[in-house]
Write an enzyme that holds these catalytic residues in place. Structure first.
Site, mmCIF file in Angstrom:
data_model
loop_
_atom_site.group_PDB
_atom_site.id
_atom_site.type_symbol
_atom_site.label_atom_id
_atom_site.label_comp_id
_atom_site.label_asym_id
_atom_site.label_seq_id
_atom_site.Cartn_x
_atom_site.Cartn_y
_atom_site.Cartn_z
ATOM 1 N N SER A 89 0.812 -1.214 0.000
ATOM 2 C CA SER A 89 0.000 0.000 0.000
ATOM 3 C C SER A 89 0.851 1.272 0.000
ATOM 4 O O SER A 89 1.511 1.581 -0.979
ATOM 5 C CB SER A 89 -0.964 -0.041 1.188
ATOM 6 N N ASP B 131 9.921 5.483 -10.409
ATOM 7 C CA ASP B 131 9.527 6.073 -11.692
ATOM 8 C C ASP B 131 10.281 7.371 -11.985
ATOM 9 O O ASP B 131 10.560 7.695 -13.141
ATOM 10 C CB ASP B 131 8.018 6.344 -11.714
ATOM 11 N N LYS C 262 -0.686 -4.293 -3.285
ATOM 12 C CA LYS C 262 -1.997 -3.727 -2.924
ATOM 13 C C LYS C 262 -2.111 -2.336 -3.544
ATOM 14 O O LYS C 262 -1.521 -1.377 -3.064
ATOM 15 C CB LYS C 262 -2.154 -3.636 -1.407
#
Length: 473
Positions: A293, A304, A318
């Site tokens: 999460s 990224d 998740k």
């Protein structure tokens, strides 16, 4: 009443020229809903009347609501009043308590560690103390959760704790006044010239704890600081806004995460603000199958943006957001309301974050332990090094066992060594005001070798060395 209003709305649509098809569809939906509610009522009455043991209406209704929510996905559920209060305490990260980390041993509550500057610490409680009574009531026979619940209470209230120290020690009683205890979701230390920061969960104290950790490490190491390890292993997640804030701490610009709900207009984007608190120093983020999460939001954003190297094993996967919706007079419902996406637009639901460098938990063993190898200096008639400065520094034959590759620097003895495998005995539960049990090992306890952390430290030192040499050209 809601059905009556819906029928009235349908009638109004007729007069407004909405069309016969709309009214027919509305009526059909309403009648089907009535049939389903009648089915529920029949089952409810039959269970209440004929189940082998008496059950209350409240139990049946709560179970029915929870069943409806849990059938949607693994993360939606119903929270009764008690569960809702516990959840609020967990996410707030502070509550009224004593400030001790505890576990259960032979039916008694054992102190793992008192937290600095808390009522338990000031009263002189020590690791290994056994709590035998709370306000005169024996602890023996209580579960750990029940004992912990008795230690919680309003700030300013008093609790008499009877403690036995040592095997043959006589029990003594101390009066403790409950205070506001802040859960330490951030632990930190230095590993040589590297800063190590572990986040155990994302609660309301996380960002302030992170800023304190960075500032302290920068003051300790100064110009010698070569980089940071951010340890998110076994971090189950927590508050979305804290995950965004932690990511923003290391980013100068760009998207951190986006959420997309059932309707397109409900999407939200979170962007970074200028300012990298560690000023561009290299980072390694450690993740594993227990990182979920909010942890994955942070790892995904830094990956990224190519701001950090992600190391470890595949994360949990998740990729959904839960909203806590209070139900006045009852508890609350935890409902999945959106999916989240990393800056590149990828969903990690069921997939997780794939590390840039995969490193599994491993045991390092020296294969040369009992092997004596000859070196040039051992050969008869070997040429002597003409450099006089090195005459007394000639290398000795490698007859001793070298340190294991990547062995991290010794941890600061004043700081607990967090990380997988560290901490209280299995099943330890934080006491009121206690930080998570992880990282709460008694002073002097030997920590297991952490191969993943050692690899991260080696990588950061290698990157720093490369940057120094490149700058010197």
């Amino acid at each position: 009443m809601r059905m009556i209003k819906r029928a009235a709305t349908a009638a109004a649509l007729v007069f407004l020229g909405a069309g016969v098809a709309t009214v027919t569809a509305q009526s059909s939906n309403s009648s089907d809903t009535y049939r389903q509610l009648n089915l529920f009522g029949d089952v409810f009455e039959r269970v209440r009347a004929e189940y082998v043991e008496p059950v209350t209406d409240e139990q049946l209704i709560e179970a029915a609501i929870n069943g409806m929510l849990t059938s949607l996905d693994p993360h939606s559920s119903y929270l009764n009043k008690k569960s809702f209060q516990d959840m609020q305490v967990q996410t707030r990260g502070e509550f009224g308590g004593l400030g001790i980390e505890v576990t259960m041993e032979n039916g008694l509550v054992k102190v793992v560690s008192p937290i600095d500057d808390t009522p338990a610490f000031r009263a002189g409680l020590q690791p290994g103390d056994l709590i035998v009574q709370l306000n005169g009531e024996a602890v023996m026979g209580l579960s750990l959760n029940e004992a912990v619940e008795k230690m919680r209470g309003p700030v300013g209230s008093e609790l008499k704790v009877t403690v036995r120290r040592g095997e043959a020690g006589e029990p003594f009683t101390v009066s403790l006044t409950r205070a506001v205890i802040k859960v330490q979701s951030v632990r930190y230390r230095t590993e040589g010239d590297i800063g190590y920061i572990r986040i155990t969960s994302f609660n309301e104290q996380t960002q302030s704890g992170l800023e304190k950790a960075i500032s302290s490490i920068q003051q300790q190491l100064g110009d010698k600081l070569k980089g940071f390890v951010l340890d998110l292993r076994n971090n189950p997640g927590g508050l979305l806004d804290q995950a965004v804030s932690v990511s923003d701490t290391f980013l100068e610009k760009g998207e951190i995460v986006s959420t997309r709900g059932r309707r397109a207009e409900e999407g939200t984007r979170f962007n970074a603000k200028p300012g990298d608190l560690i000023k561009g120093l290299p980072m390694v983020v450690l993740v594993n199958g227990g990182s979920a999460s909010a942890s994955e939001i942070v790892a995904g954003a830094l990956q990224d943006h190519k701001r950090a190297i992600i190391m470890g094993t595949q994360s949990f996967g998740k990729g959904s957001v839960q909203t806590i919706i209070p139900l006045p007079g009852h508890g609350a419902m935890r409902l999945t309301t959106a999916r989240y996406y990393t800056p590149s637009g990828r969903s990690i639901q069921q997939l997780g974050i794939t590390p840039d460098i995969e490193v599994h938990v491993a045991k390092v063993e020296d294969l040369d332990k009992n092997i004596v190898r000859r070196r040039e200096a051992d050969l008869k008639g070997a040429l002597v090094n003409p450099d006089a400065a090195n005459q007394n520094k000639a290398p000795r034959p490698a007859t001793t066992n070298p340190a294991a590759p990547g062995t991290p620097a010794a941890p600061n003895p004043a700081t607990p060594a967090p990380g997988p495998g560290a901490g209280a005995a299995p099943g330890a539960t934080p006491a009121p005001g206690a930080a998570p049990a992880e990282g709460a090992a008694a002073e002097g306890a030997e920590q297991p070798f952490d191969f993943q952390l050692a690899r991260a430290l080696d990588l950061l030192r290698g990157v720093a060395l490369f940057q120094q040499r490149a700058a010197a050209r």
